[in-house]
Motif scaffolding. Structure first.
Motif, PDB file in Angstrom:
ATOM      1  N   ALA A  87       0.836  -1.198   0.000  1.00 18.84           N
ATOM      2  CA  ALA A  87       0.000   0.000   0.000  1.00 18.84           C
ATOM      3  C   ALA A  87       0.870   1.246   0.000  1.00 18.84           C
ATOM      4  CB  ALA A  87      -0.916  -0.004   1.219  1.00 18.84           C
ATOM      5  N   SER A  88       0.592   2.139  -0.929  1.00 16.20           N
ATOM      6  CA  SER A  88       1.413   3.332  -1.066  1.00 16.20           C
ATOM      7  C   SER A  88       0.606   4.404  -1.790  1.00 16.20           C
ATOM      8  CB  SER A  88       2.685   2.996  -1.863  1.00 16.20           C
ATOM      9  OG  SER A  88       3.475   4.136  -2.080  1.00 16.20           O
ATOM     10  N   PHE A  89       0.466   5.569  -1.163  1.00 13.35           N
ATOM     11  CA  PHE A  89      -0.298   6.674  -1.736  1.00 13.35           C
ATOM     12  C   PHE A  89       0.562   7.937  -1.722  1.00 13.35           C
ATOM     13  CE2 PHE A  89      -3.345   3.668  -0.102  1.00 13.35           C
ATOM     14  CZ  PHE A  89      -4.313   3.606  -1.095  1.00 13.35           C
ATOM     15  N   SER A  90       0.955   8.390  -2.910  1.00  7.19           N
ATOM     16  CA  SER A  90       1.796   9.576  -3.036  1.00  7.19           C
ATOM     17  C   SER A  90       0.938  10.834  -3.108  1.00  7.19           C
ATOM     18  CB  SER A  90       2.661   9.478  -4.292  1.00  7.19           C
ATOM     19  OG  SER A  90       3.531   8.365  -4.222  1.00  7.19           O
ATOM     20  N   PHE A  91       1.424  11.898  -2.456  1.00  2.50           N
ATOM     21  CA  PHE A  91       0.715  13.179  -2.437  1.00  2.50           C
ATOM     22  C   PHE A  91       1.678  14.326  -2.687  1.00  2.50           C
ATOM     23  CE2 PHE A  91      -2.219  10.560  -0.029  1.00  2.50           C
ATOM     24  CZ  PHE A  91      -3.463  11.051  -0.383  1.00  2.50           C
ATOM     25  N   VAL A  92       1.127  15.437  -3.170  1.00  5.30           N
ATOM     26  CA  VAL A  92       1.863  16.686  -3.278  1.00  5.30           C
ATOM     27  C   VAL A  92       0.934  17.817  -2.855  1.00  5.30           C
ATOM     28  CG1 VAL A  92       1.250  16.953  -5.723  1.00  5.30           C
ATOM     29  CG2 VAL A  92       3.207  18.197  -4.791  1.00  5.30           C
ATOM     30  N   ASP A  93       1.477  18.763  -2.114  1.00 12.09           N
ATOM     31  CA  ASP A  93       0.743  19.963  -1.712  1.00 12.09           C
ATOM     32  C   ASP A  93       1.195  21.100  -2.617  1.00 12.09           C
ATOM     33  OD1 ASP A  93      -0.135  22.339  -0.475  1.00 12.09           O
ATOM     34  OD2 ASP A  93      -0.086  21.440   1.514  1.00 12.09           O
ATOM     35  N   LEU A  94       0.296  21.619  -3.443  1.00  7.13           N
ATOM     36  CA  LEU A  94       0.670  22.652  -4.396  1.00  7.13           C
ATOM     37  C   LEU A  94       0.997  23.978  -3.729  1.00  7.13           C
ATOM     38  CD1 LEU A  94      -1.704  22.084  -7.453  1.00  7.13           C
ATOM     39  CD2 LEU A  94       0.502  21.048  -6.909  1.00  7.13           C
ATOM     40  N   ASP A  95       0.502  24.207  -2.521  1.00 10.80           N
ATOM     41  CA  ASP A  95       0.821  25.456  -1.825  1.00 10.80           C
ATOM     42  C   ASP A  95       2.229  25.427  -1.244  1.00 10.80           C
ATOM     43  OD1 ASP A  95      -1.567  26.586  -2.441  1.00 10.80           O
ATOM     44  OD2 ASP A  95      -2.448  26.437  -0.443  1.00 10.80           O
ATOM     45  N   SER A  96       2.550  24.326  -0.560  1.00  9.65           N
ATOM     46  CA  SER A  96       3.847  24.253   0.121  1.00  9.65           C
ATOM     47  C   SER A  96       4.932  23.589  -0.728  1.00  9.65           C
ATOM     48  CB  SER A  96       3.712  23.468   1.425  1.00  9.65           C
ATOM     49  OG  SER A  96       3.443  22.091   1.168  1.00  9.65           O
ATOM     50  N   GLY A  97       4.526  22.843  -1.739  1.00  8.95           N
ATOM     51  CA  GLY A  97       5.498  22.102  -2.536  1.00  8.95           C
ATOM     52  C   GLY A  97       5.948  20.798  -1.905  1.00  8.95           C
ATOM     53  N   GLU A  98       5.411  20.456  -0.756  1.00 12.41           N
ATOM     54  CA  GLU A  98       5.814  19.224  -0.076  1.00 12.41           C
ATOM     55  C   GLU A  98       5.284  17.985  -0.790  1.00 12.41           C
ATOM     56  OE1 GLU A  98       6.026  19.520   4.577  1.00 12.41           O
ATOM     57  OE2 GLU A  98       4.273  20.644   3.883  1.00 12.41           O
ATOM     58  N   HIS A  99       6.094  16.933  -0.769  1.00 15.31           N
ATOM     59  CA  HIS A  99       5.696  15.625  -1.278  1.00 15.31           C
ATOM     60  C   HIS A  99       5.767  14.628  -0.129  1.00 15.31           C
ATOM     61  CE1 HIS A  99       5.909  16.324  -5.753  1.00 15.31           C
ATOM     62  NE2 HIS A  99       6.547  17.405  -5.316  1.00 15.31           N
ATOM     63  N   TRP A 100       4.862  13.685  -0.101  1.00 17.10           N
ATOM     64  CA  TRP A 100       4.918  12.617   0.892  1.00 17.10           C
ATOM     65  C   TRP A 100       4.189  11.394   0.371  1.00 17.10           C
ATOM     66  CZ3 TRP A 100       1.752  16.846   1.365  1.00 17.10           C
ATOM     67  CH2 TRP A 100       0.380  16.616   1.502  1.00 17.10           C
ATOM     68  N   ASP A 339      -2.412  22.715 -12.997  1.00 15.99           N
ATOM     69  CA  ASP A 339      -2.257  21.892 -11.793  1.00 15.99           C
ATOM     70  C   ASP A 339      -1.411  20.655 -12.068  1.00 15.99           C
ATOM     71  OD1 ASP A 339      -3.667  23.572 -10.160  1.00 15.99           O
ATOM     72  OD2 ASP A 339      -5.333  22.201  -9.778  1.00 15.99           O
ATOM     73  N   VAL A 340      -1.647  20.028 -13.217  1.00 18.55           N
ATOM     74  CA  VAL A 340      -0.866  18.837 -13.572  1.00 18.55           C
ATOM     75  C   VAL A 340       0.617  19.183 -13.652  1.00 18.55           C
ATOM     76  CG1 VAL A 340      -0.381  17.170 -15.406  1.00 18.55           C
ATOM     77  CG2 VAL A 340      -2.739  17.641 -14.744  1.00 18.55           C
ATOM     78  N   LYS A 341       0.947  20.300 -14.279  1.00 21.99           N
ATOM     79  CA  LYS A 341       2.357  20.703 -14.395  1.00 21.99           C
ATOM     80  C   LYS A 341       2.958  20.993 -13.024  1.00 21.99           C
ATOM     81  CE  LYS A 341       1.978  24.038 -17.458  1.00 21.99           C
ATOM     82  NZ  LYS A 341       2.465  25.087 -18.408  1.00 21.99           N
ATOM     83  N   ALA A 342       2.201  21.685 -12.193  1.00 23.37           N
ATOM     84  CA  ALA A 342       2.715  22.016 -10.862  1.00 23.37           C
ATOM     85  C   ALA A 342       2.910  20.761 -10.015  1.00 23.37           C
ATOM     86  CB  ALA A 342       1.755  22.974 -10.162  1.00 23.37           C
ATOM     87  N   ALA A 343       2.043  19.775 -10.193  1.00 23.00           N
ATOM     88  CA  ALA A 343       2.101  18.558  -9.381  1.00 23.00           C
ATOM     89  C   ALA A 343       3.162  17.584  -9.848  1.00 23.00           C
ATOM     90  CB  ALA A 343       0.732  17.869  -9.383  1.00 23.00           C
ATOM     91  N   THR A 344       3.394  17.518 -11.152  1.00 23.87           N
ATOM     92  CA  THR A 344       4.249  16.463 -11.699  1.00 23.87           C
ATOM     93  C   THR A 344       5.581  16.941 -12.246  1.00 23.87           C
ATOM     94  OG1 THR A 344       3.336  16.653 -13.940  1.00 23.87           O
ATOM     95  CG2 THR A 344       2.157  15.214 -12.381  1.00 23.87           C
ATOM     96  N   GLY A 345       5.713  18.243 -12.490  1.00 17.14           N
ATOM     97  CA  GLY A 345       6.942  18.741 -13.102  1.00 17.14           C
ATOM     98  C   GLY A 345       6.915  18.711 -14.614  1.00 17.14           C
ATOM     99  N   LEU A 346       5.807  18.299 -15.214  1.00 17.20           N
ATOM    100  CA  LEU A 346       5.695  18.364 -16.672  1.00 17.20           C
ATOM    101  C   LEU A 346       5.752  19.816 -17.139  1.00 17.20           C
ATOM    102  CD1 LEU A 346       2.901  15.707 -17.323  1.00 17.20           C
ATOM    103  CD2 LEU A 346       5.250  15.600 -18.179  1.00 17.20           C
ATOM    104  N   ARG A 347       6.188  20.004 -18.359  1.00 22.14           N
ATOM    105  CA  ARG A 347       6.296  21.347 -18.916  1.00 22.14           C
ATOM    106  C   ARG A 347       5.577  21.419 -20.255  1.00 22.14           C
ATOM    107  NH1 ARG A 347      12.712  22.835 -17.813  1.00 22.14           N
ATOM    108  NH2 ARG A 347      12.667  22.541 -15.536  1.00 22.14           N
ATOM    109  N   GLY A 348       5.468  22.645 -20.752  1.00 23.74           N
ATOM    110  CA  GLY A 348       4.913  22.829 -22.087  1.00 23.74           C
ATOM    111  C   GLY A 348       3.508  23.381 -22.076  1.00 23.74           C
ATOM    112  N   ASP A 349       3.086  23.791 -23.277  1.00 29.60           N
ATOM    113  CA  ASP A 349       1.745  24.320 -23.446  1.00 29.60           C
ATOM    114  C   ASP A 349       0.713  23.208 -23.353  1.00 29.60           C
ATOM    115  OD1 ASP A 349       2.831  26.835 -23.854  1.00 29.60           O
ATOM    116  OD2 ASP A 349       2.957  26.568 -26.037  1.00 29.60           O
ATOM    117  N   LEU A 350      -0.533  23.614 -23.254  1.00 29.01           N
ATOM    118  CA  LEU A 350      -1.637  22.668 -23.161  1.00 29.01           C
ATOM    119  C   LEU A 350      -1.614  21.716 -24.357  1.00 29.01           C
ATOM    120  CD1 LEU A 350      -4.335  21.879 -21.722  1.00 29.01           C
ATOM    121  CD2 LEU A 350      -5.455  23.556 -23.215  1.00 29.01           C
ATOM    122  N   PRO A 351      -1.468  20.414 -24.126  1.00 31.69           N
ATOM    123  CA  PRO A 351      -1.488  19.451 -25.233  1.00 31.69           C
ATOM    124  C   PRO A 351      -2.926  19.149 -25.655  1.00 31.69           C
ATOM    125  CG  PRO A 351      -1.189  18.295 -23.163  1.00 31.69           C
ATOM    126  CD  PRO A 351      -1.254  19.764 -22.824  1.00 31.69           C
TER     127      PRO A 351
END
Length: 419
Positions: A87-100, A339-351
């Motif tokens: 069992a493993s659930f990854s999270f990211v907080d877009l305000d603080s930048g924290e991952h856990w 949001d996807v870019k901020a959460a995952t580090g992906l870059r670029g314009d809207l595909p």
């Protein structure tokens, strides 16, 4: 004397599961589906905007969903679900930048809350005890009555987990349904909490294998065959009216009505069903996921709640999505992609993208609506209900739909429900 026939109305997951539950017993079964395809809200389709197959919704299965696992084992497609070994659930907080990453341990004794690296940053082991307070609450109480929005874990754990399971703001959601989810997952330990995704699509994991299974046992599927009305004589359904065809039922025939609640209300006199619903928004973006992106990523303090990584695209889900329903589609796509870019580090314009809004995705999981869920049996001896809206003791999930289907199969056989 002709053989007894079971008529299943609806080829969604509940209806297909009913067929699988009886077809292995040699039952004479016909499935009548109003649309041109099976699967209902759990299926894949070709999306021209992306030039690929996608799912009409993102569905997460947990390893502890025992009825779902039983169905997949029955039709031989459990291998279509993939997930971590624990069992493993990854999270990211877009305000603080924290991952856990939340990592419940295998057994039911939750020693994982004692390990800092396995729990939410800044939380203490005592913060997790509040979950046990959901058990045994009186009808009418909400999660908000038990877990305040000010609780240290509310926004970083309870809210994202419960809103996805209940598709209702936890502050107004029924405690019994919240505890039902907890009881069958976290309370059983990590062995029941491994997140599983149909990486090759929902149809390949669920719909196609079940159809192959039931058709191989003589079940007939009739598509574009919408039930218009039912006639009742005494204590039985006596006729099914499909408009251009009417089917008379004899004393041995039975009907399983596996349709949405608003359709059931139109077909069955004096039935009570939930009448308030909650929406889900799914977004799909044609881009390869980030190299280190987890298969499932929870997002805190964003419009997006979950990000799913597939081989050729990234998908998002927003549950209880009413605040976003009226947003223009282009504006919403840009918001979600940010949001996807901020959460995952992906870059670029809207595909290339597609947004799917399901306005009546599930019934509202509030105490009042939960109280309207009907039992699967009806006052007509040969009519049984199935679907995630019936009283399965679970919220409206894949597991609830599958459980209702197996229960319906046993009921038409006159047997005790064991799920």
């Amino acid at each position: 004397m002709r053989a007894r026939t079971l008529h299943i109305i609806g080829a969604g997951l509940a209806g297909l599961t009913t067929a699988a539950g009886v077809a292995r017993k040699g039952e004479d079964v016909v499935i009548h589906e109003a649309s041109a395809h099976a699967g209902g809200r759990c299926r894949s389709y070709f999306e021209p905007a992306l030039d690929m197959m996608i799912d009409n919704g993102n569905h997460l299965v947990l390893s502890g969903n025992r009825a779902t696992m039983h169905l997949l084992d029955l039709v031989g497609s459990r291998g279509e679900l993939a997930g971590p070994d624990e069992a493993s659930f990854s999270f990211v907080d877009l305000d603080s930048g924290e991952h856990w990453t939340l990592k419940p341990n295998i057994g039911p004794v939750p020693w994982w809350v004692l390990v800092k690296a396995r729990r939410v940053p800044g939380s203490s082991p005592f913060d997790y005890l509040v979950g046990a307070r959901l058990a045994g609450r009186k009808h009418g109480t909400t999660v908000g009555d038990v877990i305040s929005e000010d609780h240290p874990l509310y926004h970083r754990m309870w809210e994202p987990l419960l809103v996805s399971a209940l598709n209702t703001d936890p502050q107004e959601a029924c405690t019994q349904m919240a505890w039902a989810v907890m009881r069958e997952t976290l309370a059983r330990g990590g062995q029941a909490c491994r997140p599983l995704i149909a990486h090759h699509g929902l149809s390949r994991a669920f719909i196609e294998p079940v159809i192959d299974f039931v058709e191989g046992r003589g079940v007939e599927l009739k598509f574009n065959h919408r039930l218009k009305a039912m006639s009742f004589t005494g204590e039985r359904v006596s006729e099914l009216d499909f408009g251009d065809e009417k089917i008379s039922l004899d004393e041995r025939d039975a009907v399983v009505l596996a349709v949405p609640p608003w359709v059931a209300q139109d077909l069955v006199p004096d039935i009570t069903t939930p009448t308030a619903f909650r929406s889900i928004i799914n977004g799909h973006f044609k881009t390869a996921p980030a190299q280190d992106q987890p298969p499932i990523l929870g997002v805190v303090n964003g419009a997006v709640q979950w990000v799913f990584a597939f081989e050729q695209h990234v998908s998002i889900t927003i549950s209880a999505a009413e605040p976003f329903l009226d947003r223009p589609r282009q504006e919403l796509a840009e918001l979600l992609w940010a949001d996807v870019k901020a959460a995952t580090g992906l870059r670029g314009d809207l595909p290339a993208w597609q947004i799917i809004k399901e306005k009546r995705a599930t019934f509202a999981c509030t105490p009042g609506e939960v109280a309207k869920r009907p039992p699967q049996t009806t006052r007509w001896k040969n009519l049984v209900l199935a679907g995630d809206y019936v009283d399965t003791s679970l919220p409206a999930t894949i597991e609830g739909a599958v459980r209702s289907g197996f229960a319906a199969a046993r009921l038409v056989r006159g047997k005790t429900i064991n799920f």
